[in-house]
Write an enzyme that holds these catalytic residues in place. Structure first.
Site, PDB file in Angstrom:
ATOM      1  N   CYS A   2      55.117  40.701-151.622  1.00  0.00           N
ATOM      2  CA  CYS A   2      54.201  39.807-152.694  1.00  0.00           C
ATOM      3  C   CYS A   2      53.397  41.282-152.834  1.00  0.00           C
ATOM      4  O   CYS A   2      53.466  42.401-151.776  1.00  0.00           O
ATOM      5  CB  CYS A   2      53.126  38.497-151.951  1.00  0.00           C
ATOM      6  SG  CYS A   2      54.392  37.534-151.720  1.00  0.00           S
ATOM      7  N   ARG A  27      58.937  46.922-155.095  1.00  0.00           N
ATOM      8  CA  ARG A  27      58.856  46.371-153.914  1.00  0.00           C
ATOM      9  C   ARG A  27      59.362  44.985-154.418  1.00  0.00           C
ATOM     10  O   ARG A  27      59.710  43.716-152.730  1.00  0.00           O
ATOM     11  CB  ARG A  27      57.316  46.013-153.468  1.00  0.00           C
ATOM     12  CG  ARG A  27      56.550  46.996-153.177  1.00  0.00           C
ATOM     13  CD  ARG A  27      55.100  46.799-152.903  1.00  0.00           C
ATOM     14  NE  ARG A  27      54.781  46.159-151.728  1.00  0.00           N
ATOM     15  CZ  ARG A  27      54.491  46.709-150.177  1.00  0.00           C
ATOM     16  NH1 ARG A  27      54.290  47.996-150.647  1.00  0.00           N
ATOM     17  NH2 ARG A  27      54.246  45.875-149.270  1.00  0.00           N
ATOM     18  N   TRP A  74      56.956  37.331-154.353  1.00  0.00           N
ATOM     19  CA  TRP A  74      58.199  36.760-153.669  1.00  0.00           C
ATOM     20  C   TRP A  74      57.911  35.437-153.056  1.00  0.00           C
ATOM     21  O   TRP A  74      57.191  35.240-151.975  1.00  0.00           O
ATOM     22  CB  TRP A  74      58.357  38.084-152.819  1.00  0.00           C
ATOM     23  CG  TRP A  74      59.641  38.516-152.574  1.00  0.00           C
ATOM     24  CD1 TRP A  74      60.949  38.808-153.298  1.00  0.00           C
ATOM     25  CD2 TRP A  74      60.030  37.541-151.086  1.00  0.00           C
ATOM     26  NE1 TRP A  74      61.601  39.022-153.057  1.00  0.00           N
ATOM     27  CE2 TRP A  74      61.155  38.567-151.407  1.00  0.00           C
ATOM     28  CE3 TRP A  74      60.165  37.563-150.492  1.00  0.00           C
ATOM     29  CZ2 TRP A  74      62.573  37.847-149.950  1.00  0.00           C
ATOM     30  CZ3 TRP A  74      60.678  36.625-148.811  1.00  0.00           C
ATOM     31  CH2 TRP A  74      61.979  37.674-149.086  1.00  0.00           C
ATOM     32  N   ASN A  99      48.556  37.335-149.423  1.00  0.00           N
ATOM     33  CA  ASN A  99      50.239  37.875-148.915  1.00  0.00           C
ATOM     34  C   ASN A  99      50.835  37.962-147.631  1.00  0.00           C
ATOM     35  O   ASN A  99      49.675  37.757-146.707  1.00  0.00           O
ATOM     36  CB  ASN A  99      50.506  39.979-149.105  1.00  0.00           C
ATOM     37  CG  ASN A  99      50.046  40.579-149.922  1.00  0.00           C
ATOM     38  OD1 ASN A  99      50.176  40.118-151.389  1.00  0.00           O
ATOM     39  ND2 ASN A  99      50.920  41.843-149.976  1.00  0.00           N
ATOM     40  N   GLY A 100      51.933  37.534-147.500  1.00  0.00           N
ATOM     41  CA  GLY A 100      52.114  37.091-145.709  1.00  0.00           C
ATOM     42  C   GLY A 100      51.935  35.074-145.365  1.00  0.00           C
ATOM     43  O   GLY A 100      52.123  34.679-146.732  1.00  0.00           O
ATOM     44  N   GLU A 482      77.125  50.766-143.851  1.00  0.00           N
ATOM     45  CA  GLU A 482      75.794  50.843-144.995  1.00  0.00           C
ATOM     46  C   GLU A 482      76.045  50.728-146.778  1.00  0.00           C
ATOM     47  O   GLU A 482      75.362  50.650-147.566  1.00  0.00           O
ATOM     48  CB  GLU A 482      75.091  52.052-145.043  1.00  0.00           C
ATOM     49  CG  GLU A 482      73.892  52.729-145.622  1.00  0.00           C
ATOM     50  CD  GLU A 482      72.799  51.752-145.468  1.00  0.00           C
ATOM     51  OE1 GLU A 482      72.470  50.782-145.269  1.00  0.00           O
ATOM     52  OE2 GLU A 482      71.645  52.384-146.553  1.00  0.00           O
ATOM     53  N   LYS A 486      75.001  48.443-149.214  1.00  0.00           N
ATOM     54  CA  LYS A 486      73.984  49.402-150.422  1.00  0.00           C
ATOM     55  C   LYS A 486      74.847  48.302-151.687  1.00  0.00           C
ATOM     56  O   LYS A 486      74.078  47.623-152.556  1.00  0.00           O
ATOM     57  CB  LYS A 486      74.467  50.845-150.704  1.00  0.00           C
ATOM     58  CG  LYS A 486      73.486  51.471-150.103  1.00  0.00           C
ATOM     59  CD  LYS A 486      72.032  52.536-150.922  1.00  0.00           C
ATOM     60  CE  LYS A 486      71.245  50.765-149.775  1.00  0.00           C
ATOM     61  NZ  LYS A 486      71.288  51.193-148.562  1.00  0.00           N
ATOM     62  N   GLU A 489      73.800  44.897-151.966  1.00  0.00           N
ATOM     63  CA  GLU A 489      71.981  44.648-152.264  1.00  0.00           C
ATOM     64  C   GLU A 489      71.973  44.612-153.719  1.00  0.00           C
ATOM     65  O   GLU A 489      71.405  43.886-154.392  1.00  0.00           O
ATOM     66  CB  GLU A 489      71.588  45.500-151.960  1.00  0.00           C
ATOM     67  CG  GLU A 489      70.933  45.582-150.572  1.00  0.00           C
ATOM     68  CD  GLU A 489      70.275  46.485-150.078  1.00  0.00           C
ATOM     69  OE1 GLU A 489      69.719  46.270-148.926  1.00  0.00           O
ATOM     70  OE2 GLU A 489      70.785  47.461-150.427  1.00  0.00           O
ATOM     71  N   HIS A 505      92.796  42.317-136.904  1.00  0.00           N
ATOM     72  CA  HIS A 505      92.331  41.152-135.769  1.00  0.00           C
ATOM     73  C   HIS A 505      91.867  40.028-136.786  1.00  0.00           C
ATOM     74  O   HIS A 505      90.614  39.231-136.921  1.00  0.00           O
ATOM     75  CB  HIS A 505      91.419  41.663-134.970  1.00  0.00           C
ATOM     76  CG  HIS A 505      91.740  42.816-133.732  1.00  0.00           C
ATOM     77  ND1 HIS A 505      92.782  42.169-132.758  1.00  0.00           N
ATOM     78  CD2 HIS A 505      91.664  43.731-133.728  1.00  0.00           C
ATOM     79  CE1 HIS A 505      93.587  43.366-132.458  1.00  0.00           C
ATOM     80  NE2 HIS A 505      92.465  44.223-132.664  1.00  0.00           N
ATOM     81  N   LYS A 604      61.362  45.169-151.675  1.00  0.00           N
ATOM     82  CA  LYS A 604      61.823  46.601-150.725  1.00  0.00           C
ATOM     83  C   LYS A 604      60.663  46.780-149.495  1.00  0.00           C
ATOM     84  O   LYS A 604      61.023  47.299-148.291  1.00  0.00           O
ATOM     85  CB  LYS A 604      60.800  47.586-151.030  1.00  0.00           C
ATOM     86  CG  LYS A 604      60.733  49.363-150.693  1.00  0.00           C
ATOM     87  CD  LYS A 604      61.416  49.786-151.589  1.00  0.00           C
ATOM     88  CE  LYS A 604      62.112  51.028-150.751  1.00  0.00           C
ATOM     89  NZ  LYS A 604      63.454  51.856-150.424  1.00  0.00           N
TER      90      LYS A 604
HETATM   91  C1  G6P Z   1      64.403  45.491-146.612  1.00  0.00           C
HETATM   92  C2  G6P Z   1      64.647  46.284-147.721  1.00  0.00           C
HETATM   93  C3  G6P Z   1      66.094  47.681-146.897  1.00  0.00           C
HETATM   94  C4  G6P Z   1      65.053  47.933-145.412  1.00  0.00           C
HETATM   95  C5  G6P Z   1      64.797  47.527-144.913  1.00  0.00           C
HETATM   96  C6  G6P Z   1      63.559  47.333-143.504  1.00  0.00           C
HETATM   97  O1  G6P Z   1      64.601  43.992-146.180  1.00  0.00           O
HETATM   98  O2  G6P Z   1      65.082  45.705-148.619  1.00  0.00           O
HETATM   99  O3  G6P Z   1      65.523  48.696-147.573  1.00  0.00           O
HETATM  100  O4  G6P Z   1      65.630  48.679-145.112  1.00  0.00           O
HETATM  101  O5  G6P Z   1      63.670  46.204-145.304  1.00  0.00           O
HETATM  102  O6  G6P Z   1      62.902  47.941-143.797  1.00  0.00           O
HETATM  103  P1  G6P Z   1      62.187  48.906-143.241  1.00  0.00           P
HETATM  104  O7  G6P Z   1      61.050  49.264-143.982  1.00  0.00           O
HETATM  105  O8  G6P Z   1      61.394  48.651-141.726  1.00  0.00           O
HETATM  106  O9  G6P Z   1      62.777  50.350-143.193  1.00  0.00           O
END
Ligand code: G6P
Length: 609
Positions: A2, A27, A74, A99-100, A482, A486, A489, A505, A604
């Site tokens: 949000c 975001r 969000w 927000n929150g 990672e 990606k 995501e 395994h 984000k």
């Molecule tokens: C969200 C984002 C990720 C990020 C994670 C942790 O899930 O989409 O890209 O890695 O938060 O965020 P931070 O700001 O703590 O690295």
């Protein structure tokens, strides 16, 4: 997640608020809304989907006024519908954005229903606006009524609220969710992220936990959690680092991938001399480095993967035990803290709710000190940590983290070398060799990016895939994790990562000609073992996509796609090998036509639990 924007000005604020929301789109959100307070009342437009849908409503039916609040939502409580989108109202003339998460919203909702309030949404937010409305019945002063209502809330919030009778002031507050005031000339603003206000000001006041702020056109008055007026400092934003311009790139993600040589250089700047790490980068008192006997790393998402790589560096170079854990788990368990343990958090945003909660818990335990490796200097994590090492990547807009990750790795390697040297585990010559390697890093990353066109061609093979398996060994395992993250995501392809030795395994059962196997091949003692694992895949008809240096001896063959990565010193391999996986997932997402910069359902910065 949000986003909030609010404005009080001498001019019409509608366009300012809508532009602010556009700047917050990165975001992640699913609906948006704006309320304008003018002589005729408080009126709002709300829309599901992109901010453009809200702009279309403003086109069709303009709302003008000199005071307003706006929001991107969000969904947490209730679906992404227009009724659940903010601003929320109590009556017709009191509107609020939030927000929150309000944890006691159910109790409050019951109480308010008994008092006769009718709820129009499924959100937790709506209780706040009714609470303020109810508080105004006994406390006619708007500011005091808001403060009284906030006392009832448990959980995390940042809010902005407007009342029609009070069109000379806007009230906002934060507790657990970020909020910043933008200071203008005869106009003032509030937002959850300073990027939302860069089109109107470069002067910012970062609010602290428990602050309530009253904004008029000419003044900003901040009350702290004890209701004392505080003179908070104004910071000036450096426009050279405004990342909200995509430039020549089609997506922010691609722009940010290409920025990596530059930002890695910025991360190294001032931290290394010709032959050593400048330990002053950890602050004036870097004596703690010598004392460290253990490290606990805590983070979320991509940052957690950076921590997993660091474990290999820390144990290998500094010879001290290191554990890595996701913050959402760490914060809810009893943790045994060995003597002289460093608590290290990693976060791009510095606002991730779980990471902040973990830090707050750790501060109650017996850690040596707390260190945050973070990209946002003004973030809550930086402000609440004992020590900070900034990653200097500049604002990252693409939801899928790229440059934030490689700069985290760079900062972690700096930290690992510094600890190892201070503890006498590295000779001066060894340290100098590592620092020389670090100096070459921007050029290596640049060379890896030059494979872009070749990787783009390979990505077309993924257009019809539904699953993918990533393999790596040693520090390449977190890089495989990672890479898989990606891909899922932004292209929504189901992807998993395994240490290559674990293949037999279980995951080997999944391998057939429909399953692509992506692997990052290090040029080290693990190479032969990796090659044997890959034979197991080929024998079952799996297609192999190998990224590795020429020295690894891989070649294209039937069912094997090979992309060359420049040779680099072994210690740098995890950083440089990340680049092709970023490019692969980017191009696959483009081929699949997904929303690369704002993938569905993701945010984000995850400021709720
Ligand atoms: C969200 C984002 C990720 C990020 C994670 C942790 O899930 O989409 O890209 O890695 O938060 O965020 P931070 O700001 O703590 O690295």
């Amino acid at each position: 997640m949000c986003g909030i924007v609010g404005a009080i000005a001498q001019r019409n604020v509608a366009k300012i608020l809508l532009e602010g929301l556009s700047r917050l789109e990165y975001r992640g959100y699913d609906s948006s809304g704006v309320a304008i307070n003018n002589e005729t009342g408080v009126r709002a437009h709300r829309a599901v989907g992109k901010v453009q849908a809200l702009k279309d409503k403003f086109e069709a039916m303009p709302l003008d006024g000199k005071l307003g609040i706006a929001h991107t939502r969000w969904a947490t409580h209730g679906k992404p519908t227009e009724a659940n989108a903010h601003p929320h109202f109590s009556g017709d003339d009191l509107a609020l954005v939030h927000n929150g998460i309000i944890e006691n919203h159910e109790v409050l909702r019951r109480e308010l229903i008994e008092l006769g309030y009718e709820f129009r949404s499924q959100t937790d937010t709506e209780v706040i606006v009714h609470l303020i409305h109810n508080a105004l019945k006994t406390e006619p002063d708007f500011l005091k009524a808001v403060k009284n209502a906030l006392q009832r809330l448990h959980g995390a919030f940042a809010i902005a609220v407007t009342l029609n009778d009070e069109n000379e002031r806007l009230i906002a507050a934060r507790k657990g969710s970020p909020l910043v005031v933008g200071v203008g000339i005869e106009e003032n603003f509030v937002a959850s992220d300073q990027l939302a206000l860069l089109h109107v000001t470069d002067q910012f006041i970062f609010l602290e936990e428990g602050d309530v702020v009253e904004l008029t056109r000419d003044a900003v008055t901040v009350f702290d959690e004890n209701d004392q007026v505080q003179d908070r400092p104004i910071s000036v934003f450096n426009h050279n680092v405004d990342a909200t311009d995509k430039g020549e790139f089609r997506h922010y993600m691609l722009k940010e991938i290409y920025e990596q040589p530059k930002v890695i250089a910025a991360c190294l700047e001032g931290r290394i001399s010709d032959e050593r790490i400048l330990t002053s980068c950890f602050g004036a008192n870097s004596a703690f480095l010598k004392e460290i006997e253990n490290i606990h790393i805590v983070a979320c998402g991509t940052s957690y993967h950076a921590g997993m790589v660091a474990k290999y560096w820390i144990e290998d170079l500094a010879n001290i035990p290191c554990t890595v854990e996701v913050a959402s788990e760490y914060r809810y368990r009893k943790v045994a803290v060995p003597k002289n343990t460093l608590f290290l958090t990693l976060s791009q945003s510095g606002e991730t709710a779980d990471t902040l909660a973990a830090l707050r818990m750790a501060k109650q335990l017996n850690y040596l000190t707390t260190l945050a490796i973070c990209n946002v200097p003004s973030s809550t994590l930086v402000r609440e940590s004992g020590l900070t090492l900034l990653t200097n990547a500049g604002a990252e807009i693409g939801v899928a983290s790229t440059k934030a990750f490689t700069t985290q790795l760079t900062a972690l390697l700096i930290t690992s070398i510094a600890i190892a040297s201070e503890k006498g585990e590295l000779s001066a010559a060894q340290q100098a060799e590592l620092v020389t390697a670090l100096r070459s890093l921007p050029a290596y990353v640049d060379a890896a990016i030059k494979q872009d066109e070749a990787i783009k061609l390979v990505s077309e093979q993924f257009a019809n895939k539904h699953n993918a398996l990533f393999l790596g060994r040693g520090p390449m395992f977190p890089i495989a994790l990672e890479g898989a993250l990606k891909l899922k995501e932004i292209s929504y392809i189901h992807a998993e990562a395994y240490p290559a030795g674990e293949l037999k395994h279980g995951p080997l059962a999944l391998v057939d000609e429909t399953m692509p196997i992506i692997t990052v091949a290090p040029n080290n003692q693990m190479l032969d073992k990796l090659k044997s694992n890959l034979q197991e895949v080929r024998a079952r008809g799996g297609e192999l996509y190998v990224f590795g240096a020429k020295e690894t001896g891989f070649e294209e063959a039937e069912g094997i796609y090979y992309n060359e990565i420049p040779w680099v010193e072994e210690v740098l391999e995890p950083i440089v090998h990340t680049i092709p996986l970023q490019l692969l997932s980017y191009h696959v997402a483009v081929v699949k036509g997904t929303d690369v910069d704002q993938p569905r359902n993701l945010a984000k910065s995850v400021t709720v639990e």
